[in-house]
Design an enzyme around this catalytic site. Structure first.
Site, PDB file in Angstrom:
ATOM      1  N   ARG A  47      21.285  22.290   5.952  1.00  0.00           N
ATOM      2  CA  ARG A  47      22.480  22.200   6.364  1.00  0.00           C
ATOM      3  C   ARG A  47      23.215  23.507   6.318  1.00  0.00           C
ATOM      4  NH1 ARG A  47      25.412  16.781   4.017  1.00  0.00           N
ATOM      5  NH2 ARG A  47      24.411  17.110   2.281  1.00  0.00           N
ATOM      6  N   LYS A 153       8.109   8.512   3.515  1.00  0.00           N
ATOM      7  CA  LYS A 153       8.322   7.127   3.003  1.00  0.00           C
ATOM      8  C   LYS A 153       9.453   7.537   2.118  1.00  0.00           C
ATOM      9  CE  LYS A 153       6.751   5.976  -1.253  1.00  0.00           C
ATOM     10  NZ  LYS A 153       6.973   6.510  -2.553  1.00  0.00           N
ATOM     11  N   ASP A 182       2.106   8.073   4.585  1.00  0.00           N
ATOM     12  CA  ASP A 182       1.801   7.673   3.319  1.00  0.00           C
ATOM     13  C   ASP A 182       0.706   8.426   2.357  1.00  0.00           C
ATOM     14  OD1 ASP A 182       0.314   6.192   1.036  1.00  0.00           O
ATOM     15  OD2 ASP A 182       1.012   4.391   1.538  1.00  0.00           O
ATOM     16  N   HIS A 183       1.208   9.256   1.694  1.00  0.00           N
ATOM     17  CA  HIS A 183       0.211  10.534   1.342  1.00  0.00           C
ATOM     18  C   HIS A 183      -1.155   9.861   0.717  1.00  0.00           C
ATOM     19  CE1 HIS A 183       1.944   9.892  -2.808  1.00  0.00           C
ATOM     20  NE2 HIS A 183       0.889  10.673  -3.179  1.00  0.00           N
ATOM     21  N   LYS A 187      -5.562  11.509   0.941  1.00  0.00           N
ATOM     22  CA  LYS A 187      -6.431  11.775  -0.096  1.00  0.00           C
ATOM     23  C   LYS A 187      -7.967  11.493   0.327  1.00  0.00           C
ATOM     24  CE  LYS A 187      -3.096  10.385  -3.575  1.00  0.00           C
ATOM     25  NZ  LYS A 187      -3.044  11.248  -4.901  1.00  0.00           N
ATOM     26  N   GLU A 221       0.358   5.496 -13.927  1.00  0.00           N
ATOM     27  CA  GLU A 221       0.902   6.734 -14.217  1.00  0.00           C
ATOM     28  C   GLU A 221       1.461   6.718 -15.425  1.00  0.00           C
ATOM     29  OE1 GLU A 221       2.982   8.473 -10.513  1.00  0.00           O
ATOM     30  OE2 GLU A 221       3.686   6.284 -10.517  1.00  0.00           O
ATOM     31  N   ASP A 240       8.461   1.312  -4.480  1.00  0.00           N
ATOM     32  CA  ASP A 240       7.968   2.682  -4.483  1.00  0.00           C
ATOM     33  C   ASP A 240       6.349   2.803  -4.427  1.00  0.00           C
ATOM     34  OD1 ASP A 240       8.332   5.602  -5.056  1.00  0.00           O
ATOM     35  OD2 ASP A 240       7.422   4.985  -7.019  1.00  0.00           O
ATOM     36  N   HIS A 245       1.320   2.504  -1.039  1.00  0.00           N
ATOM     37  CA  HIS A 245       0.114   2.972  -1.649  1.00  0.00           C
ATOM     38  C   HIS A 245      -0.909   2.055  -2.017  1.00  0.00           C
ATOM     39  CE1 HIS A 245       2.556   6.605  -1.445  1.00  0.00           C
ATOM     40  NE2 HIS A 245       2.720   6.560  -2.701  1.00  0.00           N
ATOM     41  N   LYS A 341       4.479   2.763 -14.228  1.00  0.00           N
ATOM     42  CA  LYS A 341       4.615   4.071 -14.871  1.00  0.00           C
ATOM     43  C   LYS A 341       5.010   3.883 -16.416  1.00  0.00           C
ATOM     44  CE  LYS A 341       7.556   6.270 -11.151  1.00  0.00           C
ATOM     45  NZ  LYS A 341       6.537   7.186 -10.505  1.00  0.00           N
TER      46      LYS A 341
END
Ligand code: BG6
Length: 476
Positions: A47, A153, A182-183, A187, A221, A240, A245, A341
């Site tokens: 911006r 995402k 979608d990372h 992988k 995680e 999330d 994933h 998490k």
């Protein structure tokens, strides 16, 4: 990526170029791609009207030194040769027209043929406005080359918003131009799932209800929400992680053999899996939220005490589900998915448990020994393990569990970053590792009942494997 990369010359336009993703991931990966031979120029767009080529390059250098492990000199040389800056201001129609002029000017200065990648590295609420802005300024097509759109995402927050976003995208762009990230699909270990299944006849012939007893997919995680509470407290673990994933891991594990190894065939097979999943009942789902606890002997505060989280938040930080796929291959095989998490460790894996031998010739003295297990480890310690029973030395016939093991790091050393793989695929126009419009909608459709009526939120202590009900679900 060992052999030099080949790409057509193009311009990568990153919108959101002063953001965290750009600094931490995209800049280091873009630098790696230049080193590896990709042929492009970067137009960083944000911006600010106060930034210019020089001051943005300075920011880029700092990011590359911090996150790309480059020296100041290496980073400065790269940025001077490869990076320009453009402003999008507040995103008015005039701002998009000015952006278009800036793009055309950079292309002229750099002798680029008009091939363009627009990467939306932006907060999701700004996707619609940006996509319309690009389309209305005529940036959805380039007269002389190709145009591709990369969308981060989360793609929507439920079925209705994902459909609306798809409609908007398709108003301006053709699906063949769109790359939904979608990372997890970038992988190496996730891609290897496909190689493993369809490149090795021994496994594929066992990959069905006759031989497999259950499949467990875990993405655990130990980290909490870090500095993203503002986003996470709205999203929760279902949106999330589960919707994207884990669902990707599920579809790659369960899909049929595609007719070809290309985007169309693979996405079609993945989508078929989603459509074969039968409605689940409330007993099949556990939602949890962590309370205070300990990880690696360090005290961890409760989720509701994390900075930026509402003190009465009802957001789930853990989801476990039992899903059933009603097709010829999987009928009757339970799939367990769980993610959370503040679990005891970072660990992503797919565990395939095979059926026991039909006759207990040596006695079923140890269940774990008698059921072979294949563990596909996605992170950390990427690799495969196959557990089997072998006779322990001695007079008596006693079987002990033994393990065949393959570790990526022993065979290949360090693996490329998922974003590097994905960006290179965008540069090449390969959509195989990106999520199709239909797939994203089917996935939201699958979780719609839980978004409409979330199950009760059960507590778990940080540093444990989620609420007791989740362990019970798995045991079941
Ligand atoms: C992201 C989620 O998509 O994936 C994060 O938004 C999560 O909450 C991350 O931490 C996990 O990715 P990885 O590659 O570290 O397993």
């Amino acid at each position: 990526m060992t052999s030099p990369l080949h790409t057509e010359r193009h311009l990568v336009i990153v919108l959101g170029a002063t953001g965290d993703l750009m600094r931490r991931k995209l800049l280091p990966v873009l630098h790696e791609l230049t080193e590896a031979g990709a042929s492009y120029h970067l137009l960083a767009v944000a911006r600010s009207k106060d930034l210019n080529d020089d001051s943005y390059r300075q920011q880029a250098v700092e990011a590359l030194v911090e996150f790309g492990r480059l020296t100041d000199e290496q980073a400065t040389t790269w940025a001077a040769a490869n990076v320009s800056y453009g402003s999008i201001g507040t995103g008015t129609a005039a701002d998009y027209r000015a952006l278009r002029a800036r793009i055309e000017q950079v292309e002229r200065d750099r002798g680029l043929p008009g091939n363009r990648i627009f990467y939306l590295s932006l907060p999701p609420e700004t996707f619609p406005k940006t996509i319309s802005g690009l389309g209305e300024a005529g940036l959805n097509r380039s007269g002389s080359g190709w145009t591709r759109l990369v969308v981060e995402k989360p793609f929507g927050t439920d079925l209705a918003t994902a459909q609306a976003l798809n409609d908007l995208v398709h108003r301006h762009f053709d699906e063949t131009q769109v790359y939904r990230i979608d990372h997890y699909l970038g992988k190496e270990t996730v891609q290897n799932l496909v190689a493993f299944r369809f490149g090795n006849a021994i496994f594929e012939s066992l990959w069905n209800r006759d031989r497999i007893q259950s499949v467990e997919i875990t993405v655990a995680e130990s980290l909490g929400v870090e500095k993203r509470a503002g986003y996470y407290d709205q999203a929760g673990a279902l949106r999330d992680m589960m919707q994207n994933h884990l669902t990707q891991l599920l579809t790659l594990t369960a899909m049929e053999v595609p007719a070809r190894f290309d985007a169309r065939a693979i996405r079609h097979e993945k989508e078929k899996v989603l459509r074969s999943i039968v409605p689940y009942s409330p007993d099949d789902v556990v939602f949890g939220q962590y309370g205070a606890g300990e990880i690696d002997s360090q005290p961890v505060p409760a989720y509701r005490e994390e900075q930026g989280v509402a003190p009465n938040s009802h957001t789930e930080t853990f989801v476990a589900m039992h899903l059933r796929i009603n097709n010829w291959r999987w009928q009757g095989v339970p799939f367990f998915l769980r993610t959370g998490k503040r679990l005891p460790q970072r660990q992503s894996k797919i565990v395939v448990t095979f059926r026991r031998a039909p006759v207990a010739m040596f006695g079923f003295n140890d269940e774990a020994v008698m059921s072979n297990r294949l563990v596909i480890r996605l992170q950390p310690e990427e690799g495969f393990e196959l557990d089997f029973g072998a006779k322990a030395p001695g007079d008596r016939f006693v079987l002990k569990r033994q393990r065949l093991q393959f570790a990526y790091k022993d065979a290949y050393g360090e693996l490329p970053d998922a974003y590097q793989t994905l960006l290179y695929d965008v540069m090449q126009g390969d959509q195989t590792l990106f999520v199709h419009a239909d797939e994203v909608e089917s996935s939201w459709r699958l979780y719609a009942p839980l978004l409409e009526e979330p199950p009760p939120l059960l507590p778990y202590a940080a540093g444990t494997w989620g609420p007791e009900a989740a362990q019970a679900l798995l045991r079941r």
